[in-house]
Design a protein around this motif. Structure first.
Motif, PDB file in Angstrom:
ATOM      1  N   LEU A 135       0.813  -1.214   0.000  1.00 26.05           N
ATOM      2  CA  LEU A 135       0.000   0.000   0.000  1.00 26.05           C
ATOM      3  C   LEU A 135       0.843   1.259   0.000  1.00 26.05           C
ATOM      4  O   LEU A 135       0.498   2.249  -0.622  1.00 26.05           O
ATOM      5  CB  LEU A 135      -0.917  -0.006   1.225  1.00 26.05           C
ATOM      6  N   ASP A 136       1.988   1.259   0.706  1.00 26.24           N
ATOM      7  CA  ASP A 136       2.753   2.489   0.867  1.00 26.24           C
ATOM      8  C   ASP A 136       3.793   2.703  -0.216  1.00 26.24           C
ATOM      9  O   ASP A 136       4.577   3.651  -0.145  1.00 26.24           O
ATOM     10  CB  ASP A 136       3.426   2.519   2.241  1.00 26.24           C
ATOM     11  N   VAL A 137       3.862   1.856  -1.219  1.00 25.99           N
ATOM     12  CA  VAL A 137       4.824   2.041  -2.300  1.00 25.99           C
ATOM     13  C   VAL A 137       4.334   3.162  -3.210  1.00 25.99           C
ATOM     14  O   VAL A 137       3.213   3.134  -3.698  1.00 25.99           O
ATOM     15  CB  VAL A 137       5.006   0.745  -3.109  1.00 25.99           C
ATOM     16  N   ARG A 138       5.184   4.160  -3.406  1.00 26.63           N
ATOM     17  CA  ARG A 138       4.831   5.278  -4.273  1.00 26.63           C
ATOM     18  C   ARG A 138       5.609   5.171  -5.580  1.00 26.63           C
ATOM     19  O   ARG A 138       6.794   4.871  -5.572  1.00 26.63           O
ATOM     20  CB  ARG A 138       5.126   6.611  -3.579  1.00 26.63           C
ATOM     21  N   VAL A 139       4.942   5.433  -6.681  1.00 21.78           N
ATOM     22  CA  VAL A 139       5.575   5.349  -7.990  1.00 21.78           C
ATOM     23  C   VAL A 139       5.425   6.690  -8.702  1.00 21.78           C
ATOM     24  O   VAL A 139       4.472   7.436  -8.461  1.00 21.78           O
ATOM     25  CB  VAL A 139       4.959   4.216  -8.835  1.00 21.78           C
ATOM     26  N   PRO A 140       6.372   7.052  -9.570  1.00 18.59           N
ATOM     27  CA  PRO A 140       6.356   8.366 -10.216  1.00 18.59           C
ATOM     28  C   PRO A 140       5.213   8.514 -11.210  1.00 18.59           C
ATOM     29  O   PRO A 140       4.801   7.549 -11.858  1.00 18.59           O
ATOM     30  CB  PRO A 140       7.719   8.418 -10.907  1.00 18.59           C
ATOM     31  N   VAL A 141       4.727   9.737 -11.324  1.00 18.34           N
ATOM     32  CA  VAL A 141       3.630  10.017 -12.262  1.00 18.34           C
ATOM     33  C   VAL A 141       4.010  11.169 -13.188  1.00 18.34           C
ATOM     34  O   VAL A 141       4.174  10.997 -14.387  1.00 18.34           O
ATOM     35  CB  VAL A 141       2.320  10.346 -11.510  1.00 18.34           C
ATOM     36  N   GLY A 142       4.118  12.392 -12.650  1.00 21.59           N
ATOM     37  CA  GLY A 142       4.443  13.547 -13.482  1.00 21.59           C
ATOM     38  C   GLY A 142       3.294  14.013 -14.345  1.00 21.59           C
ATOM     39  O   GLY A 142       3.508  14.478 -15.469  1.00 21.59           O
ATOM     40  N   ALA A 143       2.047  13.884 -13.862  1.00 22.88           N
ATOM     41  CA  ALA A 143       0.868  14.267 -14.635  1.00 22.88           C
ATOM     42  C   ALA A 143       0.212  15.503 -14.034  1.00 22.88           C
ATOM     43  O   ALA A 143       0.176  15.669 -12.819  1.00 22.88           O
ATOM     44  CB  ALA A 143      -0.137  13.114 -14.677  1.00 22.88           C
ATOM     45  N   GLU A 144      -0.316  16.372 -14.896  1.00 15.54           N
ATOM     46  CA  GLU A 144      -1.023  17.556 -14.437  1.00 15.54           C
ATOM     47  C   GLU A 144      -2.343  17.149 -13.781  1.00 15.54           C
ATOM     48  O   GLU A 144      -2.939  16.130 -14.133  1.00 15.54           O
ATOM     49  CB  GLU A 144      -1.297  18.506 -15.607  1.00 15.54           C
TER      50      GLU A 144
ATOM     51  N   ARG B 150      -4.502  24.422  -9.794  1.00 14.38           N
ATOM     52  CA  ARG B 150      -3.782  23.482 -10.652  1.00 14.38           C
ATOM     53  C   ARG B 150      -2.489  23.046  -9.978  1.00 14.38           C
ATOM     54  O   ARG B 150      -1.862  23.806  -9.235  1.00 14.38           O
ATOM     55  CB  ARG B 150      -3.471  24.101 -12.021  1.00 14.38           C
ATOM     56  N   GLY B 151      -2.110  21.785 -10.253  1.00 15.31           N
ATOM     57  CA  GLY B 151      -0.877  21.254  -9.704  1.00 15.31           C
ATOM     58  C   GLY B 151      -0.356  20.123 -10.568  1.00 15.31           C
ATOM     59  O   GLY B 151      -0.832  19.906 -11.687  1.00 15.31           O
ATOM     60  N   ARG B 152       0.608  19.402 -10.042  1.00 15.86           N
ATOM     61  CA  ARG B 152       1.203  18.266 -10.768  1.00 15.86           C
ATOM     62  C   ARG B 152       1.397  17.122  -9.791  1.00 15.86           C
ATOM     63  O   ARG B 152       1.946  17.309  -8.706  1.00 15.86           O
ATOM     64  CB  ARG B 152       2.554  18.668 -11.374  1.00 15.86           C
ATOM     65  N   ILE B 153       0.921  15.937 -10.169  1.00  9.46           N
ATOM     66  CA  ILE B 153       1.081  14.757  -9.319  1.00  9.46           C
ATOM     67  C   ILE B 153       2.488  14.213  -9.527  1.00  9.46           C
ATOM     68  O   ILE B 153       2.841  13.763 -10.616  1.00  9.46           O
ATOM     69  CB  ILE B 153       0.031  13.686  -9.655  1.00  9.46           C
ATOM     70  N   VAL B 154       3.293  14.269  -8.497  1.00  7.62           N
ATOM     71  CA  VAL B 154       4.682  13.805  -8.570  1.00  7.62           C
ATOM     72  C   VAL B 154       4.739  12.291  -8.453  1.00  7.62           C
ATOM     73  O   VAL B 154       5.446  11.623  -9.209  1.00  7.62           O
ATOM     74  CB  VAL B 154       5.529  14.460  -7.459  1.00  7.62           C
ATOM     75  N   ASN B 155       3.998  11.729  -7.495  1.00 10.86           N
ATOM     76  CA  ASN B 155       3.963  10.279  -7.331  1.00 10.86           C
ATOM     77  C   ASN B 155       2.648   9.890  -6.683  1.00 10.86           C
ATOM     78  O   ASN B 155       1.916  10.739  -6.144  1.00 10.86           O
ATOM     79  CB  ASN B 155       5.172   9.764  -6.536  1.00 10.86           C
ATOM     80  N   VAL B 156       2.341   8.606  -6.734  1.00 16.98           N
ATOM     81  CA  VAL B 156       1.068   8.128  -6.203  1.00 16.98           C
ATOM     82  C   VAL B 156       1.251   6.742  -5.610  1.00 16.98           C
ATOM     83  O   VAL B 156       2.143   5.984  -6.025  1.00 16.98           O
ATOM     84  CB  VAL B 156      -0.010   8.098  -7.316  1.00 16.98           C
TER      85      VAL B 156
ATOM     86  N   LYS C  16      -9.208   1.303  -8.518  1.00 10.61           N
ATOM     87  CA  LYS C  16      -8.684   0.255  -9.401  1.00 10.61           C
ATOM     88  C   LYS C  16      -7.651   0.819 -10.368  1.00 10.61           C
ATOM     89  O   LYS C  16      -6.619   0.192 -10.633  1.00 10.61           O
ATOM     90  CB  LYS C  16      -9.831  -0.393 -10.173  1.00 10.61           C
ATOM     91  N   MET C  17      -7.921   2.009 -10.911  1.00  7.85           N
ATOM     92  CA  MET C  17      -6.981   2.623 -11.841  1.00  7.85           C
ATOM     93  C   MET C  17      -5.648   2.893 -11.154  1.00  7.85           C
ATOM     94  O   MET C  17      -4.578   2.592 -11.697  1.00  7.85           O
ATOM     95  CB  MET C  17      -7.571   3.919 -12.387  1.00  7.85           C
ATOM     96  N   ILE C  18      -5.692   3.433  -9.954  1.00  7.27           N
ATOM     97  CA  ILE C  18      -4.468   3.731  -9.217  1.00  7.27           C
ATOM     98  C   ILE C  18      -3.715   2.453  -8.864  1.00  7.27           C
ATOM     99  O   ILE C  18      -2.501   2.361  -9.021  1.00  7.27           O
ATOM    100  CB  ILE C  18      -4.790   4.546  -7.956  1.00  7.27           C
ATOM    101  N   ALA C  19      -4.450   1.427  -8.406  1.00  6.48           N
ATOM    102  CA  ALA C  19      -3.803   0.166  -8.033  1.00  6.48           C
ATOM    103  C   ALA C  19      -3.112  -0.466  -9.231  1.00  6.48           C
ATOM    104  O   ALA C  19      -1.996  -0.976  -9.123  1.00  6.48           O
ATOM    105  CB  ALA C  19      -4.831  -0.800  -7.450  1.00  6.48           C
ATOM    106  N   LEU C  20      -3.759  -0.432 -10.388  1.00  4.45           N
ATOM    107  CA  LEU C  20      -3.148  -1.026 -11.577  1.00  4.45           C
ATOM    108  C   LEU C  20      -1.937  -0.219 -12.021  1.00  4.45           C
ATOM    109  O   LEU C  20      -0.901  -0.780 -12.398  1.00  4.45           O
ATOM    110  CB  LEU C  20      -4.175  -1.119 -12.711  1.00  4.45           C
ATOM    111  N   TYR C  21      -2.039   1.106 -11.956  1.00  2.88           N
ATOM    112  CA  TYR C  21      -0.903   1.940 -12.336  1.00  2.88           C
ATOM    113  C   TYR C  21       0.306   1.651 -11.447  1.00  2.88           C
ATOM    114  O   TYR C  21       1.438   1.542 -11.925  1.00  2.88           O
ATOM    115  CB  TYR C  21      -1.271   3.417 -12.252  1.00  2.88           C
ATOM    116  N   VAL C  22       0.058   1.505 -10.145  1.00  4.45           N
ATOM    117  CA  VAL C  22       1.146   1.208  -9.211  1.00  4.45           C
ATOM    118  C   VAL C  22       1.788  -0.136  -9.545  1.00  4.45           C
ATOM    119  O   VAL C  22       3.006  -0.284  -9.589  1.00  4.45           O
ATOM    120  CB  VAL C  22       0.634   1.220  -7.751  1.00  4.45           C
ATOM    121  N   SER C  23       0.956  -1.150  -9.815  1.00 11.16           N
ATOM    122  CA  SER C  23       1.501  -2.475 -10.086  1.00 11.16           C
ATOM    123  C   SER C  23       2.220  -2.529 -11.426  1.00 11.16           C
ATOM    124  O   SER C  23       3.104  -3.354 -11.638  1.00 11.16           O
ATOM    125  CB  SER C  23       0.386  -3.535 -10.061  1.00 11.16           C
ATOM    126  N   MET C  24       1.855  -1.645 -12.367  1.00 12.49           N
ATOM    127  CA  MET C  24       2.491  -1.613 -13.679  1.00 12.49           C
ATOM    128  C   MET C  24       3.827  -0.873 -13.682  1.00 12.49           C
ATOM    129  O   MET C  24       4.649  -1.062 -14.562  1.00 12.49           O
ATOM    130  CB  MET C  24       1.561  -0.932 -14.705  1.00 12.49           C
TER     131      MET C  24
END
Length: 236
Positions: free
Chosen positions: A125-134, A145-151, A220-228
């Motif tokens: 659960l606590d693993v954060r992965v990079p995103v870089g998306a507005e 407005r901001g930018r998601i650095v990691n999730v 679900k979208m976030i969980a899949l993105y993290v696992s990918m």
């Protein structure tokens, strides 16, 4: 050894032809022609990734996903469902049954490669992965407005000017790379970095947000993105 259970003939053929799969030592694709073969292969092979064709199984697909999820050895295995007839009601049904994502056929080759690269146990659960998306977020009814650095599955780090104070409720509207979904999540600011604290100088000015409420599609979208994701970034 990489084991993929691909109960989708077109997807299996695409992956098997790909250089990425051929370069995996002792990699194996397992297929299934019906429900009984699929369940038997899943229990026997314990694959790192399962893909199922919703158009083939039709009205049985949600029950099939639930049955797979009830198997203790498969609870953390990513389950992807493919369809040529995407509709929101089908996505809600399958995510509720335990699938990680509903992908529209033909699935882009790069997306398939990302899934194969990431095939393996689900991340913590606590693993954060990079995103870089507005992203946009609401604070006190005002849109910013901001930018998601990691999730992670439990929260995100949002780069922004004039970071809100700890305890501030925020609603973040986000879209993640490789996904077309736009989702909203409600959270609360758990820590603030104004750019002047040496201990957090390695991250840009912004806030850490813990998720308080998120719709099923967003989770679900976030969980899949993290696992990918291949690269792990931790923010402490």
């Amino acid at each position: 050894m990489l084991r993929l259970l691909l109960a989708d003939a077109g997807l299996a053929e695409t992956v098997a032809r790909g250089r990425l799969f051929r370069n995996q030592p002792n990699a194996r694709i397992v297929s299934a022609r019906n429900r009984a073969e699929l369940l038997s292969a899943a229990r026997r092979e314990r694959p790192q990734l399962i893909a199922v064709d919703a158009d083939f199984y039709r009205s049985q697909i949600d029950d099939l996903i639930r049955t797979l999820r009830r198997e203790p050895v498969l609870r953390s295995v990513p389950i992807i469902v493919t369809t040529a007839k995407w509709r929101e009601s089908l996505q809600e049904l399958l995510l509720g049954a335990g699938a990680n994502a509903l992908l529209v056929k033909p699935v882009p080759v790069q997306q398939i490669y990302d899934l194969v690269r990431a095939a393996g146990p689900a991340m913590a659960l606590d693993v954060r992965v990079p995103v870089g998306a507005e992203a946009t977020f609401l604070v006190g009814g005002r849109e910013r407005r901001g930018r998601i650095v990691n999730v992670s599955r439990g929260g995100l780090y949002l780069e922004c000017d004039a970071p809100p104070a700890v305890g501030t409720p925020v609603r973040v509207t986000l879209s993640l790379p490789a996904f077309t979904n736009v989702a909203q999540v409600d959270g609360v600011v758990t820590w603030t970095n104004d750019g002047r604290t040496a201990s957090v100088s390695h991250v840009p000015r912004g806030v850490g947000v813990r998720f308080v409420d998120a719709p099923l599609v967003a989770r679900k979208m976030i969980a899949l993105y993290v696992s990918m994701s291949k690269t792990v970034v931790r923010v402490t």
